[in-house]
Design a protein around this motif. Sequence first.
Motif, mmCIF file in Angstrom:
data_model
loop_
_atom_site.group_PDB
_atom_site.id
_atom_site.type_symbol
_atom_site.label_atom_id
_atom_site.label_comp_id
_atom_site.label_asym_id
_atom_site.label_seq_id
_atom_site.Cartn_x
_atom_site.Cartn_y
_atom_site.Cartn_z
ATOM 1 N N ALA A 181 6.957 -6.809 -21.009
ATOM 2 C CA ALA A 181 8.079 -6.125 -20.352
ATOM 3 C C ALA A 181 7.594 -5.362 -19.119
ATOM 4 N N ALA A 182 6.445 -4.689 -19.264
ATOM 5 C CA ALA A 182 5.884 -3.969 -18.114
ATOM 6 C C ALA A 182 5.507 -4.939 -17.001
ATOM 7 N N LEU A 183 4.929 -6.084 -17.381
ATOM 8 C CA LEU A 183 4.573 -7.099 -16.382
ATOM 9 C C LEU A 183 5.820 -7.638 -15.681
ATOM 10 N N THR A 184 6.891 -7.850 -16.431
ATOM 11 C CA THR A 184 8.141 -8.349 -15.850
ATOM 12 C C THR A 184 8.692 -7.371 -14.824
ATOM 13 N N VAL A 185 8.665 -6.089 -15.160
ATOM 14 C CA VAL A 185 9.179 -5.073 -14.238
ATOM 15 C C VAL A 185 8.348 -5.025 -12.959
ATOM 16 N N ILE A 186 7.020 -5.099 -13.089
ATOM 17 C CA ILE A 186 6.186 -4.998 -11.889
ATOM 18 C C ILE A 186 6.392 -6.195 -10.971
ATOM 19 N N VAL A 187 6.459 -7.405 -11.531
ATOM 20 C CA VAL A 187 6.637 -8.594 -10.689
ATOM 21 C C VAL A 187 8.001 -8.560 -10.000
ATOM 22 N N ALA A 188 9.040 -8.226 -10.771
ATOM 23 C CA ALA A 188 10.387 -8.202 -10.198
ATOM 24 C C ALA A 188 10.535 -7.097 -9.162
ATOM 25 N N SER A 189 9.926 -5.938 -9.417
ATOM 26 C CA SER A 189 10.057 -4.827 -8.470
ATOM 27 C C SER A 189 9.272 -5.079 -7.189
ATOM 28 N N VAL A 190 8.102 -5.695 -7.299
ATOM 29 C CA VAL A 190 7.324 -6.001 -6.101
ATOM 30 C C VAL A 190 8.054 -7.035 -5.253
ATOM 31 N N ASP A 191 8.590 -8.071 -5.898
ATOM 32 C CA ASP A 191 9.368 -9.063 -5.148
ATOM 33 C C ASP A 191 10.589 -8.426 -4.508
ATOM 34 N N GLY B 100 14.577 -3.198 -16.141
ATOM 35 C CA GLY B 100 14.668 -3.264 -14.688
ATOM 36 C C GLY B 100 16.080 -3.081 -14.185
ATOM 37 N N GLU B 101 17.047 -3.687 -14.869
ATOM 38 C CA GLU B 101 18.443 -3.533 -14.468
ATOM 39 C C GLU B 101 18.884 -2.075 -14.589
ATOM 40 N N SER B 102 18.405 -1.403 -15.636
ATOM 41 C CA SER B 102 18.751 0.013 -15.805
ATOM 42 C C SER B 102 18.184 0.843 -14.659
ATOM 43 N N LEU B 103 16.906 0.598 -14.304
ATOM 44 C CA LEU B 103 16.293 1.332 -13.199
ATOM 45 C C LEU B 103 16.974 1.001 -11.875
ATOM 46 N N SER B 104 17.394 -0.257 -11.732
ATOM 47 C CA SER B 104 18.078 -0.663 -10.502
ATOM 48 C C SER B 104 19.416 0.049 -10.363
ATOM 49 N N ARG B 105 20.151 0.178 -11.471
ATOM 50 C CA ARG B 105 21.443 0.874 -11.418
ATOM 51 C C ARG B 105 21.260 2.352 -11.071
ATOM 52 N N LEU B 106 20.131 2.925 -11.490
ATOM 53 C CA LEU B 106 19.855 4.324 -11.182
ATOM 54 C C LEU B 106 19.333 4.496 -9.762
ATOM 55 N N GLY B 107 19.127 3.392 -9.055
ATOM 56 C CA GLY B 107 18.644 3.456 -7.685
ATOM 57 C C GLY B 107 17.153 3.686 -7.564
ATOM 58 N N MET B 108 16.401 3.548 -8.671
ATOM 59 C CA MET B 108 14.967 3.798 -8.640
ATOM 60 C C MET B 108 14.176 2.582 -8.165
ATOM 61 N N LEU B 109 14.657 1.403 -8.460
ATOM 62 C CA LEU B 109 13.968 0.174 -8.085
ATOM 63 C C LEU B 109 15.003 -0.862 -7.675
ATOM 64 N N GLU B 110 14.560 -1.796 -6.862
ATOM 65 C CA GLU B 110 15.374 -2.974 -6.591
ATOM 66 C C GLU B 110 14.599 -4.182 -7.087
ATOM 67 N N PHE C 224 10.636 -12.058 -25.890
ATOM 68 C CA PHE C 224 11.310 -10.770 -26.089
ATOM 69 C C PHE C 224 10.942 -9.785 -24.981
ATOM 70 N N GLY C 225 9.689 -9.834 -24.517
ATOM 71 C CA GLY C 225 9.250 -8.928 -23.459
ATOM 72 C C GLY C 225 9.973 -9.178 -22.148
ATOM 73 N N ILE C 226 10.194 -10.460 -21.817
ATOM 74 C CA ILE C 226 10.935 -10.783 -20.597
ATOM 75 C C ILE C 226 12.349 -10.207 -20.673
ATOM 76 N N GLY C 227 12.991 -10.410 -21.827
ATOM 77 C CA GLY C 227 14.343 -9.866 -22.001
ATOM 78 C C GLY C 227 14.355 -8.355 -21.899
ATOM 79 N N LEU C 228 13.359 -7.700 -22.536
ATOM 80 C CA LEU C 228 13.274 -6.241 -22.478
ATOM 81 C C LEU C 228 12.994 -5.765 -21.067
ATOM 82 N N GLY C 229 12.091 -6.477 -20.358
ATOM 83 C CA GLY C 229 11.765 -6.086 -18.986
ATOM 84 C C GLY C 229 12.952 -6.224 -18.054
ATOM 85 N N VAL C 230 13.713 -7.308 -18.205
ATOM 86 C CA VAL C 230 14.899 -7.500 -17.364
ATOM 87 C C VAL C 230 15.923 -6.395 -17.623
ATOM 88 N N ALA C 231 16.127 -6.074 -18.901
ATOM 89 C CA ALA C 231 17.082 -5.014 -19.244
ATOM 90 C C ALA C 231 16.634 -3.665 -18.684
#
Length: 401
Positions: free
Chosen positions: A25-35, A347-357, A338-345
Amino acid sequence: MAWLALLAHKARSLFVVAAVAMGIAALTVIVASVDGARRKALEIVDFFGPDAVLVLGGDIENRPVGQRVNTLTWSDARAIARSLPGAYAVLPMRSVRAVTLKYGNRNYETATVVGATEDYAQTWNWPLAEGRDLSADDIKYGAKVALIGDVPARELFGEASPVGRTVLVKNLPVQIIGRLAYRGFTGGGSDTTVDDRLIMPISTLTQRFNLNRSYFRGLRVRFHNPELIDAHKDNLRALLRHEHKLEPTQPDDFTLLSASEILKFLTAFTGGLVAFLGVTAGVAILVGGFVLANLMFLGVSERRVEIGLRKAVGATSTAIMVQFLSEAVYLTLVGAVFGIGLGVALGESLSRLGMLELRLSPKIFVLSLAAALAIALVFGLRPARKAAALDPIEALRGGGE
């Protein structure tokens, strides 16, 4: 047999899956946020333009104590337009924050009301969805007209056209003459979108909001031959220092920003984000790997009789090792899903809060599965080799005791 062994120890298997899922999940967030950050940087640079320089009053980089930020004057703008080689557009600007707009029974507080000279949309390379740009006559006569951004237009008019309608801007009736096209990203160092703005003639803004008419906060300069932008910046700096009568030892009392500076800043920011999230992801993956290794070692000890019986009836050491490695691979692959699903969820929460895109791509799935396989092979190999090396007689004897 590997699946049967995992199902026989459900709680242990679930524990390993959860530990691996946290790391993935942490790896998913980092890759998606860097992109996402990289895409954001390219969008901002494209919006800013490779042929433009933004001049801001004051030294915003060093921020000396007691510095003035109102250092840009109309004399500066005229000198740039008249004397600076290569410059073909000069746009002075001022702004007022958090202004309430009213239309009928609808109210909306827009983030920014910008005052500018003619050809605002053209100078910012910002297409108009409808209507016209600010004109020289609008500025000369202080016309009560405005361009409206996509956000306030939708808030006040919904899907209807705003052009030709009158909006109250802090109780000042202003006619909308144009609607800016949707750009869809944040800017200006805040979490507000660039689409949340209203643009008026700078003469109207300074008069109606009682602002100092001698100075403005910034100006945008566009040049021919964008490949010479560094030389244009040097010339612009020299001209402004001459206009401001600065001694050679005195620092600039203004700041020059171009697409290259913005890209450097965003690249540095992305690098810091990668480092921070990379350490987090690495620690989480290591934790998942250690959990896997410890529980597999425990499993080998508890299943000595099983291993001894299998070897006694002809199972080779290679088959035993492959079975235990298969168990590790199955657990980490399930954890990866499961980690990918958790990371996407997350990430979406952080994106809605304006912390990450975030930007989701197939690369996330590939890297997550590769990381899961790496965890299984690196942390599962020693327990698997230990199981394969057990002597069947000693294993059965140890189990009997």
